[in-house]
Motif scaffolding. Structure first.
Motif, PDB file in Angstrom:
ATOM      1  N   ALA A  75       2.449  -3.013  19.716  1.00 11.36           N
ATOM      2  CA  ALA A  75       1.304  -2.192  19.321  1.00 11.36           C
ATOM      3  C   ALA A  75       1.739  -1.013  18.458  1.00 11.36           C
ATOM      4  O   ALA A  75       1.097  -0.693  17.447  1.00 11.36           O
ATOM      5  CB  ALA A  75       0.558  -1.703  20.557  1.00 11.36           C
ATOM      6  N   GLY A  76       2.825  -0.353  18.837  1.00 12.71           N
ATOM      7  CA  GLY A  76       3.294   0.811  18.090  1.00 12.71           C
ATOM      8  C   GLY A  76       3.712   0.466  16.671  1.00 12.71           C
ATOM      9  O   GLY A  76       3.303   1.125  15.696  1.00 12.71           O
ATOM     10  N   ILE A  77       4.523  -0.594  16.512  1.00  6.98           N
ATOM     11  CA  ILE A  77       5.001  -0.979  15.185  1.00  6.98           C
ATOM     12  C   ILE A  77       3.851  -1.532  14.347  1.00  6.98           C
ATOM     13  O   ILE A  77       3.751  -1.267  13.135  1.00  6.98           O
ATOM     14  CB  ILE A  77       6.140  -2.003  15.301  1.00  6.98           C
ATOM     15  N   ALA A  78       2.961  -2.297  14.965  1.00  2.34           N
ATOM     16  CA  ALA A  78       1.819  -2.858  14.235  1.00  2.34           C
ATOM     17  C   ALA A  78       0.918  -1.753  13.696  1.00  2.34           C
ATOM     18  O   ALA A  78       0.360  -1.871  12.604  1.00  2.34           O
ATOM     19  CB  ALA A  78       1.024  -3.796  15.133  1.00  2.34           C
ATOM     20  N   LEU A  79       0.783  -0.672  14.440  1.00  2.00           N
ATOM     21  CA  LEU A  79      -0.056   0.442  13.991  1.00  2.00           C
ATOM     22  C   LEU A  79       0.534   1.085  12.730  1.00  2.00           C
ATOM     23  O   LEU A  79      -0.192   1.386  11.771  1.00  2.00           O
ATOM     24  CB  LEU A  79      -0.198   1.478  15.101  1.00  2.00           C
ATOM     25  N   VAL A  80       1.848   1.275  12.734  1.00  2.00           N
ATOM     26  CA  VAL A  80       2.512   1.836  11.551  1.00  2.00           C
ATOM     27  C   VAL A  80       2.372   0.879  10.364  1.00  2.00           C
ATOM     28  O   VAL A  80       2.077   1.291   9.227  1.00  2.00           O
ATOM     29  CB  VAL A  80       3.997   2.107  11.852  1.00  2.00           C
ATOM     30  N   GLY A  81       2.566  -0.426  10.631  1.00  2.00           N
ATOM     31  CA  GLY A  81       2.438  -1.411   9.571  1.00  2.00           C
ATOM     32  C   GLY A  81       1.035  -1.471   9.000  1.00  2.00           C
ATOM     33  O   GLY A  81       0.851  -1.592   7.782  1.00  2.00           O
ATOM     34  N   LEU A  82       0.036  -1.369   9.868  1.00  2.00           N
ATOM     35  CA  LEU A  82      -1.352  -1.396   9.412  1.00  2.00           C
ATOM     36  C   LEU A  82      -1.647  -0.201   8.507  1.00  2.00           C
ATOM     37  O   LEU A  82      -2.307  -0.340   7.465  1.00  2.00           O
ATOM     38  CB  LEU A  82      -2.296  -1.396  10.613  1.00  2.00           C
ATOM     39  N   ALA A  83      -1.145   0.972   8.877  1.00  2.00           N
ATOM     40  CA  ALA A  83      -1.363   2.163   8.057  1.00  2.00           C
ATOM     41  C   ALA A  83      -0.726   1.998   6.681  1.00  2.00           C
ATOM     42  O   ALA A  83      -1.330   2.348   5.650  1.00  2.00           O
ATOM     43  CB  ALA A  83      -0.790   3.387   8.764  1.00  2.00           C
ATOM     44  N   ALA A  84       0.465   1.450   6.634  1.00  3.55           N
ATOM     45  CA  ALA A  84       1.136   1.252   5.351  1.00  3.55           C
ATOM     46  C   ALA A  84       0.411   0.210   4.500  1.00  3.55           C
ATOM     47  O   ALA A  84       0.286   0.362   3.276  1.00  3.55           O
ATOM     48  CB  ALA A  84       2.590   0.827   5.578  1.00  3.55           C
ATOM     49  N   ASN A  85      -0.092  -0.843   5.152  1.00  6.03           N
ATOM     50  CA  ASN A  85      -0.821  -1.873   4.414  1.00  6.03           C
ATOM     51  C   ASN A  85      -2.129  -1.338   3.842  1.00  6.03           C
ATOM     52  O   ASN A  85      -2.530  -1.700   2.730  1.00  6.03           O
ATOM     53  CB  ASN A  85      -1.115  -3.071   5.332  1.00  6.03           C
ATOM     54  N   VAL A  86      -2.797  -0.499   4.609  1.00  7.42           N
ATOM     55  CA  VAL A  86      -4.020   0.126   4.104  1.00  7.42           C
ATOM     56  C   VAL A  86      -3.697   0.977   2.883  1.00  7.42           C
ATOM     57  O   VAL A  86      -4.436   0.992   1.895  1.00  7.42           O
ATOM     58  CB  VAL A  86      -4.693   0.978   5.204  1.00  7.42           C
ATOM     59  N   GLY A  87      -2.570   1.699   2.938  1.00  5.29           N
ATOM     60  CA  GLY A  87      -2.150   2.499   1.793  1.00  5.29           C
ATOM     61  C   GLY A  87      -1.898   1.633   0.566  1.00  5.29           C
ATOM     62  O   GLY A  87      -2.329   1.969  -0.546  1.00  5.29           O
ATOM     63  N   ALA A  88      -1.210   0.492   0.751  1.00 10.39           N
ATOM     64  CA  ALA A  88      -0.950  -0.415  -0.366  1.00 10.39           C
ATOM     65  C   ALA A  88      -2.248  -0.980  -0.930  1.00 10.39           C
ATOM     66  O   ALA A  88      -2.412  -1.099  -2.155  1.00 10.39           O
ATOM     67  CB  ALA A  88      -0.034  -1.550   0.084  1.00 10.39           C
ATOM     68  N   PHE A  89      -3.188  -1.315  -0.044  1.00 10.33           N
ATOM     69  CA  PHE A  89      -4.482  -1.844  -0.485  1.00 10.33           C
ATOM     70  C   PHE A  89      -5.242  -0.811  -1.315  1.00 10.33           C
ATOM     71  O   PHE A  89      -5.822  -1.138  -2.355  1.00 10.33           O
ATOM     72  CB  PHE A  89      -5.313  -2.275   0.725  1.00 10.33           C
ATOM     73  N   LEU A  90      -5.247   0.433  -0.865  1.00  5.18           N
ATOM     74  CA  LEU A  90      -5.956   1.484  -1.592  1.00  5.18           C
ATOM     75  C   LEU A  90      -5.343   1.707  -2.971  1.00  5.18           C
ATOM     76  O   LEU A  90      -6.057   1.949  -3.955  1.00  5.18           O
ATOM     77  CB  LEU A  90      -5.945   2.783  -0.785  1.00  5.18           C
ATOM     78  N   VAL A  91      -4.017   1.625  -3.055  1.00  6.18           N
ATOM     79  CA  VAL A  91      -3.341   1.799  -4.342  1.00  6.18           C
ATOM     80  C   VAL A  91      -3.722   0.677  -5.301  1.00  6.18           C
ATOM     81  O   VAL A  91      -4.048   0.906  -6.470  1.00  6.18           O
ATOM     82  CB  VAL A  91      -1.814   1.834  -4.143  1.00  6.18           C
ATOM     83  N   LEU A  92      -3.713  -0.573  -4.816  1.00  6.54           N
ATOM     84  CA  LEU A  92      -3.984  -1.719  -5.680  1.00  6.54           C
ATOM     85  C   LEU A  92      -5.449  -1.825  -6.086  1.00  6.54           C
ATOM     86  O   LEU A  92      -5.768  -2.305  -7.170  1.00  6.54           O
ATOM     87  CB  LEU A  92      -3.576  -3.019  -4.975  1.00  6.54           C
ATOM     88  N   SER A  93      -6.356  -1.400  -5.207  1.00  5.71           N
ATOM     89  CA  SER A  93      -7.788  -1.602  -5.465  1.00  5.71           C
ATOM     90  C   SER A  93      -8.394  -0.536  -6.364  1.00  5.71           C
ATOM     91  O   SER A  93      -9.545  -0.655  -6.765  1.00  5.71           O
ATOM     92  CB  SER A  93      -8.561  -1.651  -4.141  1.00  5.71           C
ATOM     93  N   ARG A  94      -7.643   0.488  -6.701  1.00  4.98           N
ATOM     94  CA  ARG A  94      -8.159   1.528  -7.601  1.00  4.98           C
ATOM     95  C   ARG A  94      -8.070   1.075  -9.044  1.00  4.98           C
ATOM     96  O   ARG A  94      -7.099   0.457  -9.449  1.00  4.98           O
ATOM     97  CB  ARG A  94      -7.376   2.832  -7.432  1.00  4.98           C
ATOM     98  N   GLY A  95      -9.087   1.407  -9.827  1.00  2.00           N
ATOM     99  CA  GLY A  95      -9.057   1.130 -11.256  1.00  2.00           C
ATOM    100  C   GLY A  95      -9.287  -0.336 -11.574  1.00  2.00           C
ATOM    101  O   GLY A  95      -9.902  -1.073 -10.817  1.00  2.00           O
ATOM    102  N   GLU A  96      -8.739  -0.781 -12.733  1.00  2.00           N
ATOM    103  CA  GLU A  96      -8.994  -2.129 -13.233  1.00  2.00           C
ATOM    104  C   GLU A  96      -8.287  -3.172 -12.375  1.00  2.00           C
ATOM    105  O   GLU A  96      -7.328  -2.887 -11.659  1.00  2.00           O
ATOM    106  CB  GLU A  96      -8.523  -2.254 -14.677  1.00  2.00           C
ATOM    107  N   SER A  97      -8.807  -4.398 -12.420  1.00  2.00           N
ATOM    108  CA  SER A  97      -8.233  -5.482 -11.631  1.00  2.00           C
ATOM    109  C   SER A  97      -8.232  -6.754 -12.462  1.00  2.00           C
ATOM    110  O   SER A  97      -9.228  -7.108 -13.070  1.00  2.00           O
ATOM    111  CB  SER A  97      -9.044  -5.688 -10.347  1.00  2.00           C
TER     112      SER A  97
END
Length: 335
Positions: free
Chosen positions: A162-184
């Motif tokens: 649970a602890g490691i998955a929570l950290v991983g989920l936060a990082a994945n959300v960050g990567a998603f936000l970076v990729l989804s901004r602007g043109e695609s």
């Protein structure tokens, strides 16, 4: 009688394009009809102004994903969690895919050459196709591993998972936000599909860890991994199908020949008919079209070419078109 009607914008292109219509042109040698070609150069062949920003997005997503992969691999081995190990394996593939996407986007910015007269845009499509297939293969491996884990059983450290998955989920959300901004584009959408799979994997691992922590029911770990794998297959198929359509020279969406001909007939009065129309894409953002245009007697071929290229760009976002002008329709089937 022939005319050349180039359409220019803020992109400069020094290379010339010569289109091969295959057997459609074989019977034109010695033809008495006039031929006119118009090349409309725009974003279809130019480099996108957002390319550096997109490259930066892919690079940051690669950093997020690679860091999470190392953390979850170590945690999965320590806690004996298939959910964490499956997500780590997924992130390993994603890291390679993001690196491939980044390299492909860099390659696409290289200028055209004599051997590659259209440039290097297809590298992005090829990278997306490989990414889609990699996602499917990885999902199948996770499904097989989940089945074996259910049969073999075992214990899982829910707190660590649970602890490691929570950290991983936060990082994945960050990567998603970076990729989804602007043109695609297709390449970025392929990367986003991988990152969304990572988010689902981390979320499943988090839920599995909490369930095990509260109930000690270990089978939830491989079961949730299998659910995520099924969703990954769906995303991988979508990306692979779209990129394969482009690689196979499929007609771009919105360029149905009947619809295009109807629009051109309505907006170009001198146009008497269209045949031998072919359309394809260099990438999902770069459609290309060639056609034979039969004009009414006495029409101005130069003006007709300008009208056709203008309408193609306005109504169908086709900024690169080659038009052959005729005053009598050449032999051959329509479209």
């Amino acid at each position: 009688m022939s005319g050349h009607g180039p359409v220019h914008d803020d992109h400069d292109h020094d290379h010339e394009h010569e289109h091969d219509h295959g057997h459609d042109h074989d019977h034109h040698h010695g033809h008495a009809h006039a031929h006119a070609h118009a090349h409309g150069h725009g974003h279809a062949l130019g480099h996108s102004h957002g390319a550096p920003a997109t490259q930066s997005k892919l690079l940051w997503a690669l950093v997020f994903t690679g860091g999470c992969m190392l953390l979850e691999a170590a945690g999965g081995l320590y806690a004996h969690s298939l959910a964490l190990l499956a997500d780590a394996a997924h992130m390993l593939t994603d890291s390679a895919s993001l690196a491939l996407s980044y390299a492909a986007m860099r390659a696409a910015m290289r200028p055209a050459t004599a051997e590659l007269s259209y440039g290097h845009h297809r590298w992005e499509v090829l990278a997306a196709f490989v990414n889609g297939l990699a996602l499917i293969v990885l999902a199948l491996w996770i499904l097989a591993s989940a089945a074996m884990r259910l049969l073999a059983g075992g214990t899982v450290d829910g707190k660590v998972v649970a602890g490691i998955a929570l950290v991983g989920l936060a990082a994945n959300v960050g990567a998603f936000l970076v990729l989804s901004r602007g043109e695609s584009n297709l390449n970025v959408r392929g990367a986003i599909a991988h990152v969304v799979g990572d988010m689902l994997g981390s979320g499943a691992a988090l839920v599995a860890g909490l369930v095990i922590l509260w109930t000690a029911w270990a089978p939830v770990d491989p079961i949730l991994s299998a659910v995520v794998a099924a969703l990954m297959i769906r995303s991988g198929l979508a990306v692979a199908r779209e990129s394969a359509h482009i690689l196979l020279e499929g007609t771009p969406p919105g360029l149905d020949p009947d619809v295009v001909e109807k629009a051109l007939r309505e907006r170009v009065p001198a146009l008497d008919g269209i045949h031998h129309m072919h359309s394809w894409s260099l990438s999902d953002e770069r459609p290309i079209l060639t056609l034979h245009a039969t004009l009414k007697r006495g029409s101005d071929s130069d003006q007709c070419i300008r009208d056709i290229t203008g309408e193609l760009q306005r109504a169908f976002r086709v900024s690169h078109a080659t038009i052959q002008v005729e005053y009598e329709s050449c032999d051959g089937p329509q479209h």
